[in-house]
Every structure is written in structure tokens, then in C-alpha cells.
Enzyme design. Structure first.
Site, PDB file in Angstrom:
ATOM      1  N   ASP A 201      -2.042   5.935  -1.497  1.00 45.89           N
ATOM      2  CA  ASP A 201      -1.652   4.910  -2.467  1.00 45.89           C
ATOM      3  C   ASP A 201      -1.768   3.545  -1.793  1.00 45.89           C
ATOM      4  OD1 ASP A 201      -0.390   3.578  -4.767  1.00 45.89           O
ATOM      5  OD2 ASP A 201       0.237   5.602  -5.302  1.00 45.89           O
ATOM      6  N   HIS A 272      -4.834   1.880  -7.101  1.00 49.22           N
ATOM      7  CA  HIS A 272      -3.916   2.322  -6.027  1.00 49.22           C
ATOM      8  C   HIS A 272      -4.696   2.594  -4.736  1.00 49.22           C
ATOM      9  CE1 HIS A 272      -0.195   2.408  -8.287  1.00 49.22           C
ATOM     10  NE2 HIS A 272      -0.819   3.012  -9.291  1.00 49.22           N
ATOM     11  N   GLU A 336      -3.099   3.398 -13.657  1.00 43.59           N
ATOM     12  CA  GLU A 336      -2.759   2.012 -13.339  1.00 43.59           C
ATOM     13  C   GLU A 336      -3.861   1.299 -12.543  1.00 43.59           C
ATOM     14  OE1 GLU A 336       2.067   2.373 -13.228  1.00 43.59           O
ATOM     15  OE2 GLU A 336       1.033   2.930 -11.385  1.00 43.59           O
TER      16      GLU A 336
HETATM   17  C1  ACM Z   1       2.303   7.173 -12.479  1.00 40.05           C
HETATM   18  O1  ACM Z   1       3.527   7.307 -12.577  1.00 40.05           O
HETATM   19  N1  ACM Z   1       1.785   5.988 -12.201  1.00 40.05           N
HETATM   20  C2  ACM Z   1       1.398   8.284 -12.656  1.00 40.05           C
END
Ligand code: ACM
Length: 549
Positions: A201, A272, A336
Site C-alpha cells: 500500500d 495505493h 481508490e
Molecule cells: C478499501 O477499503 N479501500 C477496500
């Protein structure tokens, strides 16, 4: 006389509870018939395995070792096709029709028999058997003053869903291999079968990739960590890091396999990605930029560029990941991913035109499709968070529905599989009780009964659609969980509620009954040193962050 009568009434009012307690199995089995009497463990217990399957032998040896340890009795494993009197018997039957994870368990005063089709069924039968024994079976030393009996019963059991998982985010905080193993042990104890390992991440890259050593040399370390809540904007000024070597990962996978847990790795893309870009900026949208591993939580706009070089880089990484992890599924994240850098990139805008794409969402789908093709060609299946639906779903994708249930519903309507992890029920990073009394958490409010109430199959699905709901998973995002003890505090007991959601038929679920069984089960968790919410050992730990005011 009145006193005696009230004492009698008091005692008898506990009787149903006692009856209940002796069968406190979590998750609740499909069918349980209580029978009178008990099986008494002999002075020299015998476990008889009617199979040459080494997995069965290993499980029997492990049970024998545990019984020996806690009871002090010399426990032996024998092979042979017979039902030994006074023994615990493993009997293989190919036609029990309870699926590959199902089992029968019969406890009579004469013997115990577990019947299953294959090792998974025996493993789950054994979890049930241990939960019928005194809680001291879960201990790590000889227990005194225990009456080693098992209440008689007949149990027929199999799971509701094939996929029953917990995710752990090791990017925001890193936990040692010993804890990862304990996390897997607890999953398996509750008959969950998937450990989703969120390995990369913005705040850290935690898996060794031999071809790209900087991913861990640079990407596994951050300058500092947020202190307190995000809104406080404070930092601890302490470098933080950690990663798992490939050898450690192999060790974890083997450990999980022995407990019938599949380890699904997650490598985040195209968003990410900041830790990866800090190591290899050439795969971002601004190759000259000095990227740093993120020190703040949240969503970051530095994402991978959809260039050929990036695909080669990611495919190289996935090749090593696929070689390491035997899991049929590889998770590629996909959540995201801000589109701002793609909007501002000449290269991306030209690519959108060249490929006839409508917008950046379709560009994301183009990205994911390429990765899907690669993973599929390697004989694996791709999982992505529900955002990957946005520019059109990739042909072989399984959707992990987290922003509610709509993503899962949409995927199924397009004939894809879905795993349900909606925030409202499955996000175990949310507060579980009044925040004023709790160490800091990300926010939200998810008490145990709410988690327990979840039904993963959306209302109105027909049988064909329902088959596409593979199962359910709890997500443990760890921004606010700096230690392993804290992870346990947030994961349990809600994780057990989700285990029952995944295993037990909907019509058998009952929260009051669950709570009663859980009270008994807590003794087992205490033996296992689990820092569940409300555990006696909660007080042993000081949390790095103060209680929320
Ligand atoms: C997430 O909670 N961004 C998958």
C-alpha cells in the site's frame, strides 16, 4: 423451606444454560443432536486413523500431542480400518454427501467417530471436537483438576459458503510472522478458510520481490507515522519498516495449508502505489518526481502510469507472487485510484484516444483487463475491489464488494462471482462500542450484533445468482492498530460473528444463542492468549494512543 425452594429454583434456572454450554460450538453446526451421557477420555487415549492419508495422520498426531500435553496422558495414534472402543476414530467415507468441508461427528459413551470425505472435513470435525472438550484442551501446559469428558451428541455439518475469510493489512502496520501464524490459527479454529494478506500500500511494501530489491529496501520503510487521529495531523518522528522475505512467506503458506487456509496475496494497483513508486519512480506518471513512502493515511493521488514498462514491471512482480502463492486467486486491489494524474498526462490522454476509451474510468478498466489477462494466462483468477467495475468489468474478475453490497450485486448481474465485505458489516477497524471508552480507531460504529446480523446473499437473488456469492470476509485495516494485540482486540469477537455468518445456515442464526456460546468460548480464547475485546488480558496492554476524548 422457602430458602431451599429459591435455591432449587435458582439452580434449575441455570440448567438449560449448562446444557447449552456443553455444546458451545462456534460457528454453530448445521445439525446437532444432544445425546445423554459422556465419553470419558481413558488413561491411555487412542486415536485410530482409518486412512493412509498423511494429512489425516498429521492431524491425529497433532491432536494426540495436544491431549498428551494438557492431560498428561500418553496418547497414541494407530492406523487401521476399525472403530476402536474408547478411542477417537477417523473414518473416511466417500459418500457422506456433505461436500469437501463437511463432516459427521458422533460422540457416544463408547467411542468418538469423525467421518468425512477428505482432510478438510476431518480438520473441521476436529475443531468441533475440541470445542466439545473442556476449554483446557486449548492450553499450553498440563491442566490440573480437569474432568476429561466429552458430551455425547451427533453432529452433521458443512459450510454455507465456500469462501470464509479475514483480511489483514500489514502495510499500514507490520506484524511478525509469529503473529501472522496466530492470526491463521484463529481463522482455522473458527472454520474460516481464507487469509487475505494485504501486502502493499502507500505506507509500505511488505513482500520481498527478488527482481526489484528496492521495493523492500526503499518501499518497506517510511520516515514516520501518524500519531493520534488523522485530523490531529501529528507525527511520531520515528522511522518505521518491515517486510516478509520469500522464505518467510513460504513458511506462512505451508503453515496455513496445514490448517486448510488459503493465503490470497494482494498487490495493489493502479492506486495505493506510493511505496512502490518511492522505489521505482519510473513507473509513475511523473518519473522525475521524488516520491516518498506515505506517512499519512488516506488516498494518495500518485498512481501507476499505464505504460508498457509499468505492465512489464507489474507482470514481473506478479510472476514471483504467483510462483510463491498456490492460491487460485490473486488480488490486485483496484480500489481508490484517483484519476487526476491520468487526466493531466499527455501519455494517458493519447492512450485513451488510441484505445477508443471513453474516459479515465475506462482507462482503469484497460489497466485491469491487461493484468487479468496475464493472471488468467498463468492459470489463476483475479480478485479486485468493487471500483474495478467502474469502467466495465474485466472478463475473469471476481469482485470484492466493500462500498456496500451494490458492487457485489452488479457483478453477479453480469455473471461474475462476488465476495461480500461491505463496510457496514465487515469492517472490523470500526469502533465496536462507545468511542469514548475505546482506544482510537478509524471511526464508524460496528457492534457485534450488527456484524452478526449480516446476510451475504442479497435479497431477491435466484438460485443461479446466489451461487455467484462465494462468501464473506472481515477486513482489518490497520492504520490505528500499531500492535498485534490491538489487531486481536479489534478482530475478536466480531471475526467469530462473521465466521458464523459464513458457515451457519441463515435460519439457524440467533444472536442471543450466539452470545451464550461465545461466553463459553471466551475461556478457550483465554487459554489461547487472545486479546479479544473484553478479554481479561486487555488490561495488560497499554495502547500507544490515548483514549478518544
Ligand atoms: C478499501 O477499503 N479501500 C477496500
Amino acid at each position: 423451606m422457602k430458602k431451599i425452594l429459591s435455591l432449587f429454583l435458582l439452580l434449575t434456572s441455570f440448567l438449560p444454560l449448562l446444557g447449552q454450554n456443553s455444546y458451545s460450538i462456534l460457528p454453530k453446526p448445521v445439525r446437532l443432536e444432544a445425546k445423554p451421557g459422556v465419553f470419558i477420555l481413558g488413561a491411555k487415549p487412542i486415536i485410530a486413523v482409518a486412512s493412509t492419508d498423511p494429512a489425516l495422520r498429521r492431524m491425529a498426531e497433532s491432536l494426540a500431542g495436544q491431549i498428551g500435553l494438557v492431560s498428561g496422558r500418553d496418547t497414541k495414534v494407530f492406523a487401521g480400518n476399525f472403530r476402536v472402543k474408547d478411542g477417537i476414530n477417523f473414518v473416511v467415507s466417500k459418500d457422506i454427501k456433505l461436500g469437501e468441508e463437511g463432516y459427521f461427528l458422533e460422540v457416544s459413551p463408547k467411542r468418538i467417530v469423525i467421518t468425512a470425505e477428505n482432510p478438510k472435513g476431518f480438520f473441521y470435525g476436529l475443531q468441533t471436537l475440541k470445542q466439545l472438550m473442556p476449554a483446557a484442551i486449548f492450553g499450553s501446559s498440563k491442566a490440573d483438576n480437569v474432568t476429561w469428558t466429552v458430551p455425547c451428541c451427533y453432529i452433521e455439518d458443512q459450510p454455507r459458503y465456500a469462501y470464509r475469510g479475514l483480511m489483514l493489512d500489514v502495510a499500514r502496520h507490520y506484524y511478525p510472522v509469529s503473529f501472522i501464524k496466530k492470526y491463521i490459527d484463529l481463522l482455522a479454529l473458527h472454520k474460516m478458510n481464507t487469509f487475505h494478506w494485504h501486502l502493499t500500500d502507500d505506507q509500505g511494501w511488505r513482500i520481498e520481490i527478488k527482481k526489484y530489491p528496492k521495493l523492500t529496501e526503499v518501499g518497506s520503510k517510511r520516515k514516520e507515522t501518524m500519531l493520534g487521529h488523522y485530523n490531529d495531523h501529528k507525527y511520531d518522528a520515528k522511522p518505521y519498516g518491515g517486510f516478509y522475505t520469500q522464505e518467510e512467506i513460504k513458511e506462512v503458506i505451508k503453515y496455513a495449508q496445514e490448517r486448510f487456509v488459503t493465503v490470497v496475496p494482494e498487490i495493489e494497483m493502479p492506486g495505493h502505489a506510493l511505496a512502490a513508486l518511492a522505489a521505482y519512480p519510473q513507473y509513475g506518471n511523473n518519473p522525475d518526481k521524488i516520491y516518498q513512502v506515505a506517512t499519512t493515511w488516506g488516498v494518495h493521488e500518485n498512481v501507476f502510469a499505464p505504460r508498457e514498462e509499468t505492465f512489464r514491471f507489474l507482470e514481473d512482480i506478479l510472476t514471483e507472487v504467483i510462483d510463491l502463492f498456490p492460491s487460485p486467486y490473486i488480488h490486485i486491489g483496484g480500489d481508490e485510484c484517483p484519476k487526476i494524474q491520468w487526466q493531466e498526462s499527455r501519455f494517458c490522454q493519447d492512450l485513451i484516444k488510441k484505445e477508443g476509451l471513453k474516459d479515465e474510468h475506462e482507462l482503469q478498466s484497460y489497466f485491469i483487463r491487461r493484468i487479468d489477462k496475464f493472471i488468467t494466462a498463468k492459470g489463476r483468477k483475479m480478485i479486485g475491489w468493487d471500483e474495478i467495475l467502474e469502467g466495465g468489468i474485466s472478463p475473469n474478475a471476481t469482485i470484492m464488494s466493500w462500498r456496500g453490497t451494490q458492487g457485489g450485486i452488479d457483478a453477479v448481474k453480469q455473471n461474475h462471482d462476488a465476495i461480500m465485505t461491505p463496510t457496514q458489516f465487515c469492517y472490523l477497524d470500526h469502533y465496536q462500542t462507545d468511542p469514548k471508552t475505546q482506544p482510537i480507531a478509524i471511526g464508524g460504529f460496528l457492534p457485534l450484533d450488527k456484524t452478526y446480523s449480516y446476510d451475504p446473499t442479497p435479497e431477491g437473488f435466484n438460485a443461479q445468482e446466489a451461487k455467484h456469492i462465494l462468501g464473506v470476509q472481515g477486513n482489518v485495516w490497520t492504520e490505528y492498530m500499531p500492535t498485534a494485540e490491538y489487531v486481536e482486540y479489534m478482530t475478536y469477537p466480531r471475526g467469530i460473528a462473521l465466521a458464523e455468518v459464513g458457515w451457519t445456515p441463515k435460519n439457524l442464526k440467533n444472536f442471543d444463542d450466539f452470545k451464550q456460546r461465545l461466553e463459553v468460548h471466551k475461556q478457550r480464547l483465554d487459554y489461547l492468549n487472545v486479546n479479544y475485546f473484553g478479554a481479561p488480558i486487555n488490561n495488560k496492554f497499554t495502547y500507544r494512543w490515548p483514549l478518544k476524548k
